[in-house]
Design an enzyme around this catalytic site. Structure first.
Site, PDB file in Angstrom:
ATOM      1  N   ASP A  60       0.878  -1.167   0.000  1.00 23.80           N
ATOM      2  CA  ASP A  60       0.000   0.000   0.000  1.00 23.80           C
ATOM      3  C   ASP A  60       0.915   1.216   0.000  1.00 23.80           C
ATOM      4  O   ASP A  60       1.684   1.423   0.946  1.00 23.80           O
ATOM      5  CB  ASP A  60      -0.871  -0.049   1.265  1.00 23.80           C
ATOM      6  CG  ASP A  60      -1.769   1.178   1.408  1.00 23.80           C
ATOM      7  OD1 ASP A  60      -1.512   2.204   0.734  1.00 23.80           O
ATOM      8  OD2 ASP A  60      -2.711   1.110   2.213  1.00 23.80           O
ATOM      9  N   VAL A  61       0.852   2.030  -1.059  1.00 25.82           N
ATOM     10  CA  VAL A  61       1.816   3.131  -1.177  1.00 25.82           C
ATOM     11  C   VAL A  61       1.693   4.154  -0.053  1.00 25.82           C
ATOM     12  O   VAL A  61       2.635   4.916   0.194  1.00 25.82           O
ATOM     13  CB  VAL A  61       1.721   3.845  -2.552  1.00 25.82           C
ATOM     14  CG1 VAL A  61       2.173   2.951  -3.684  1.00 25.82           C
ATOM     15  CG2 VAL A  61       0.327   4.418  -2.809  1.00 25.82           C
ATOM     16  N   ASN A  87       1.976   6.053 -10.141  1.00 26.36           N
ATOM     17  CA  ASN A  87       0.712   5.958 -10.895  1.00 26.36           C
ATOM     18  C   ASN A  87      -0.478   5.593 -10.006  1.00 26.36           C
ATOM     19  O   ASN A  87      -1.622   5.865 -10.374  1.00 26.36           O
ATOM     20  CB  ASN A  87       0.900   4.895 -11.997  1.00 26.36           C
ATOM     21  CG  ASN A  87      -0.408   4.458 -12.609  1.00 26.36           C
ATOM     22  OD1 ASN A  87      -1.000   5.164 -13.420  1.00 26.36           O
ATOM     23  ND2 ASN A  87      -0.888   3.276 -12.203  1.00 26.36           N
ATOM     24  N   SER A 140      -3.478  14.473 -13.330  1.00 26.69           N
ATOM     25  CA  SER A 140      -4.734  14.439 -14.097  1.00 26.69           C
ATOM     26  C   SER A 140      -5.026  15.851 -14.611  1.00 26.69           C
ATOM     27  O   SER A 140      -4.581  16.839 -13.997  1.00 26.69           O
ATOM     28  CB  SER A 140      -5.874  14.005 -13.173  1.00 26.69           C
ATOM     29  OG  SER A 140      -7.126  14.334 -13.739  1.00 26.69           O
ATOM     30  N   TYR A 153     -10.144  14.821  -5.148  1.00 29.62           N
ATOM     31  CA  TYR A 153      -9.288  14.258  -6.209  1.00 29.62           C
ATOM     32  C   TYR A 153      -8.470  15.376  -6.867  1.00 29.62           C
ATOM     33  O   TYR A 153      -7.265  15.257  -7.049  1.00 29.62           O
ATOM     34  CB  TYR A 153     -10.171  13.549  -7.233  1.00 29.62           C
ATOM     35  CG  TYR A 153      -9.429  12.871  -8.373  1.00 29.62           C
ATOM     36  CD1 TYR A 153      -8.811  11.635  -8.188  1.00 29.62           C
ATOM     37  CD2 TYR A 153      -9.351  13.456  -9.627  1.00 29.62           C
ATOM     38  CE1 TYR A 153      -8.146  11.014  -9.234  1.00 29.62           C
ATOM     39  CE2 TYR A 153      -8.695  12.838 -10.682  1.00 29.62           C
ATOM     40  CZ  TYR A 153      -8.088  11.613 -10.483  1.00 29.62           C
ATOM     41  OH  TYR A 153      -7.429  10.999 -11.518  1.00 29.62           O
ATOM     42  N   ALA A 156      -5.666  16.592  -4.620  1.00 24.13           N
ATOM     43  CA  ALA A 156      -4.533  15.652  -4.572  1.00 24.13           C
ATOM     44  C   ALA A 156      -3.722  15.728  -5.867  1.00 24.13           C
ATOM     45  O   ALA A 156      -2.480  15.751  -5.837  1.00 24.13           O
ATOM     46  CB  ALA A 156      -5.054  14.228  -4.349  1.00 24.13           C
ATOM     47  N   LYS A 157      -4.405  15.786  -6.997  1.00 22.46           N
ATOM     48  CA  LYS A 157      -3.695  15.797  -8.284  1.00 22.46           C
ATOM     49  C   LYS A 157      -2.960  17.116  -8.499  1.00 22.46           C
ATOM     50  O   LYS A 157      -1.892  17.139  -9.113  1.00 22.46           O
ATOM     51  CB  LYS A 157      -4.675  15.506  -9.423  1.00 22.46           C
ATOM     52  CG  LYS A 157      -5.200  14.061  -9.428  1.00 22.46           C
ATOM     53  CD  LYS A 157      -4.064  13.056  -9.383  1.00 22.46           C
ATOM     54  CE  LYS A 157      -4.435  11.691  -9.927  1.00 22.46           C
ATOM     55  NZ  LYS A 157      -3.339  10.704  -9.743  1.00 22.46           N
ATOM     56  N   ILE A 186      -9.440   8.681 -19.688  1.00 27.33           N
ATOM     57  CA  ILE A 186      -8.824   7.480 -20.269  1.00 27.33           C
ATOM     58  C   ILE A 186      -9.684   6.261 -19.916  1.00 27.33           C
ATOM     59  O   ILE A 186     -10.108   6.105 -18.760  1.00 27.33           O
ATOM     60  CB  ILE A 186      -7.385   7.280 -19.716  1.00 27.33           C
ATOM     61  CG1 ILE A 186      -6.531   8.545 -19.914  1.00 27.33           C
ATOM     62  CG2 ILE A 186      -6.716   6.053 -20.338  1.00 27.33           C
ATOM     63  CD1 ILE A 186      -6.320   8.980 -21.337  1.00 27.33           C
TER      64      ILE A 186
HETATM   65  P1  NAP Z   1      -7.418   1.962 -12.202  1.00 24.83           P
HETATM   66  O1  NAP Z   1      -7.518   1.016 -13.335  1.00 24.83           O
HETATM   67  O2  NAP Z   1      -8.514   2.040 -11.197  1.00 24.83           O
HETATM   68  O3  NAP Z   1      -6.036   1.698 -11.468  1.00 24.83           O
HETATM   69  C1  NAP Z   1      -5.701   2.318 -10.254  1.00 24.83           C
HETATM   70  C2  NAP Z   1      -4.469   1.638  -9.709  1.00 24.83           C
HETATM   71  O4  NAP Z   1      -4.065   2.307  -8.512  1.00 24.83           O
HETATM   72  C3  NAP Z   1      -4.719   0.178  -9.387  1.00 24.83           C
HETATM   73  O5  NAP Z   1      -3.700  -0.602  -9.968  1.00 24.83           O
HETATM   74  C4  NAP Z   1      -4.627   0.121  -7.872  1.00 24.83           C
HETATM   75  O6  NAP Z   1      -4.003  -1.038  -7.361  1.00 24.83           O
HETATM   76  C5  NAP Z   1      -3.704   1.299  -7.591  1.00 24.83           C
HETATM   77  N1  NAP Z   1      -3.842   1.733  -6.185  1.00 24.83           N
HETATM   78  C6  NAP Z   1      -4.907   2.335  -5.608  1.00 24.83           C
HETATM   79  N2  NAP Z   1      -4.656   2.516  -4.291  1.00 24.83           N
HETATM   80  C7  NAP Z   1      -3.412   2.011  -4.050  1.00 24.83           C
HETATM   81  C8  NAP Z   1      -2.594   1.916  -2.894  1.00 24.83           C
HETATM   82  N3  NAP Z   1      -2.999   2.381  -1.701  1.00 24.83           N
HETATM   83  N4  NAP Z   1      -1.366   1.348  -3.019  1.00 24.83           N
HETATM   84  C9  NAP Z   1      -0.942   0.865  -4.219  1.00 24.83           C
HETATM   85  N5  NAP Z   1      -1.678   0.923  -5.345  1.00 24.83           N
HETATM   86  C10 NAP Z   1      -2.896   1.493  -5.259  1.00 24.83           C
HETATM   87  O7  NAP Z   1      -7.279   3.472 -12.728  1.00 24.83           O
HETATM   88  P2  NAP Z   1      -6.368   4.135 -13.868  1.00 24.83           P
HETATM   89  O8  NAP Z   1      -7.281   4.920 -14.694  1.00 24.83           O
HETATM   90  O9  NAP Z   1      -5.442   3.158 -14.482  1.00 24.83           O
HETATM   91  O10 NAP Z   1      -5.549   5.166 -12.956  1.00 24.83           O
HETATM   92  C11 NAP Z   1      -4.125   5.214 -12.913  1.00 24.83           C
HETATM   93  C12 NAP Z   1      -3.699   6.624 -12.556  1.00 24.83           C
HETATM   94  O11 NAP Z   1      -4.100   7.524 -13.600  1.00 24.83           O
HETATM   95  C13 NAP Z   1      -4.350   7.162 -11.284  1.00 24.83           C
HETATM   96  O12 NAP Z   1      -3.416   7.915 -10.547  1.00 24.83           O
HETATM   97  C14 NAP Z   1      -5.447   8.072 -11.796  1.00 24.83           C
HETATM   98  O13 NAP Z   1      -5.787   9.066 -10.880  1.00 24.83           O
HETATM   99  C15 NAP Z   1      -4.782   8.620 -13.049  1.00 24.83           C
HETATM  100  N6  NAP Z   1      -5.719   9.162 -14.040  1.00 24.83           N
HETATM  101  C16 NAP Z   1      -6.678   8.377 -14.599  1.00 24.83           C
HETATM  102  C17 NAP Z   1      -7.539   8.931 -15.537  1.00 24.83           C
HETATM  103  C18 NAP Z   1      -8.634   8.145 -16.203  1.00 24.83           C
HETATM  104  O14 NAP Z   1      -9.513   8.764 -16.834  1.00 24.83           O
HETATM  105  N7  NAP Z   1      -8.643   6.825 -16.134  1.00 24.83           N
HETATM  106  C19 NAP Z   1      -7.395  10.279 -15.899  1.00 24.83           C
HETATM  107  C20 NAP Z   1      -6.397  11.038 -15.314  1.00 24.83           C
HETATM  108  C21 NAP Z   1      -5.555  10.466 -14.389  1.00 24.83           C
HETATM  109  P3  NAP Z   1      -4.847  -2.286  -6.746  1.00 24.83           P
HETATM  110  O15 NAP Z   1      -5.981  -2.519  -7.712  1.00 24.83           O
HETATM  111  O16 NAP Z   1      -3.826  -3.370  -6.703  1.00 24.83           O
HETATM  112  O17 NAP Z   1      -5.312  -1.883  -5.384  1.00 24.83           O
END
Ligand code: NAP
Length: 245
Positions: A60-61, A87, A140, A153, A156-157, A186
């Site tokens: 857990d980060v 990430n 983000s 959110y 934090a970002k 995304i």
């Molecule tokens: P996702 O598929 O929900 O993946 C989120 C990841 O974060 C999962 O692998 C999860 O790991 C990990 N995570 C959450 N809490 C954690 C913790 N306490 N310790 C370690 N790992 C943790 O979402 P995603 O879209 O790929 O998001 C990846 C990044 O991109 C995030 O920072 C998100 O804010 C950013 N982002 C996403 C979007 C979008 O539209 N999708 C847009 C802008 C930015 P586990 O499942 O193993 O817990």
């Protein structure tokens, strides 16, 4: 010797694609996961079957002890962590007046404290002595513009952007770059709850007329980790299809 990358939250979504791209580009890839053990193991098997170098680490980060243990294990296995991709993240859609103190803190703990923990640990245990390294923080567009019903959110970002800029100033003399990738919308589990109508409403705001895919982000991260990006630090680069310009 191969370079080694650690990707937090690497078992799913954007992080998973980043892991795949780095592995296929010849890196040792260290995949951090927290709850997605099954997905992490599947990814490990898939890339091992391609003959690529990948290993998985539960942590857990937001927990410094777990992070320090993970970093120690990786360095003792590969001898280096050359690239860190912060990430890991969560999202939550809620009116500001409905956000509890607990959920506000959790948002900051995972995105900001998590980025602090992983970054400081990798710097102290490896990069500063080596005088080399690339740190890439996934923020983000909402950290740039702010989003309604995502105040925690967005906070934090936005914090990740301030963190990156300040650290880039401090680490430049150590030849360590720190940059932000700030994706637009995304297609991952993070937006899985959107209705078709909501998706259409978003697409209408995007000049390139589509929601992004994980490869739209991973290619940029790979570039920022490469020698081609050695003069880029402290920057916020936003692959968002033109949603914000
Ligand atoms: P996702 O598929 O929900 O993946 C989120 C990841 O974060 C999962 O692998 C999860 O790991 C990990 N995570 C959450 N809490 C954690 C913790 N306490 N310790 C370690 N790992 C943790 O979402 P995603 O879209 O790929 O998001 C990846 C990044 O991109 C995030 O920072 C998100 O804010 C950013 N982002 C996403 C979007 C979008 O539209 N999708 C847009 C802008 C930015 P586990 O499942 O193993 O817990």
């Amino acid at each position: 010797m191969k370079n080694t990358v650690l990707v937090t939250g690497g078992a799913k979504g954007i992080g998973k694609q980043i892991c795949i791209d780095f592995a296929r580009s010849g890196y040792n890839v260290c995949v951090n996961y927290n709850t997605s053990e099954k997905e992490a193991k599947l990814l490990e098997n898939e890339l091992n079957n391609e003959g690529l170098s990948i290993s998985i680490y539960k942590a857990d980060v937001s927990d410094r002890i777990q992070v320090d243990n993970m970093i120690d294990t990786i360095i003792s296995r590969y001898g280096s962590i050359d690239v860190l991709v912060n990430n890991a993240g969560i999202s939550e859609y809620s009116l500001f007046t409905d956000i509890s103190e607990e959920s506000f803190k959790r948002m900051l703990d995972i995105h900001l404290l998590g980025t602090f923990n992983c970054t400081q640990s990798v710097l102290k245990k490896y990069m500063i002595n080596k005088k080399e390294g690339k740190i890439i923080n996934i923020s983000s567009i909402w950290g740039i513009t702010g989003a309604s019903c995502e105040v925690h959110y967005s906070t934090a970002k936005a914090g990740m952007i301030g963190f990156t800029k300040a650290l880039a100033h401090e680490l430049g003399p150590c030849n360590i770059t720190v940059n932000v990738v700030a994706p637009g919308v995304i297609d991952t589990d993070m937006i899985a709850t959107l209705t078709e109508e909501e998706r259409k409403g978003i697409i209408d705001q995007i000049p390139l007329m589509r929601i992004g895919n994980t490869k739209d982000i991973s290619g940029l991260v790979l570039f920022l980790a490469s020698d081609k990006a050695s003069y880029i630090t402290g920057q916020v680069i936003s692959p968002n299809g033109g949603m914000i310009i």
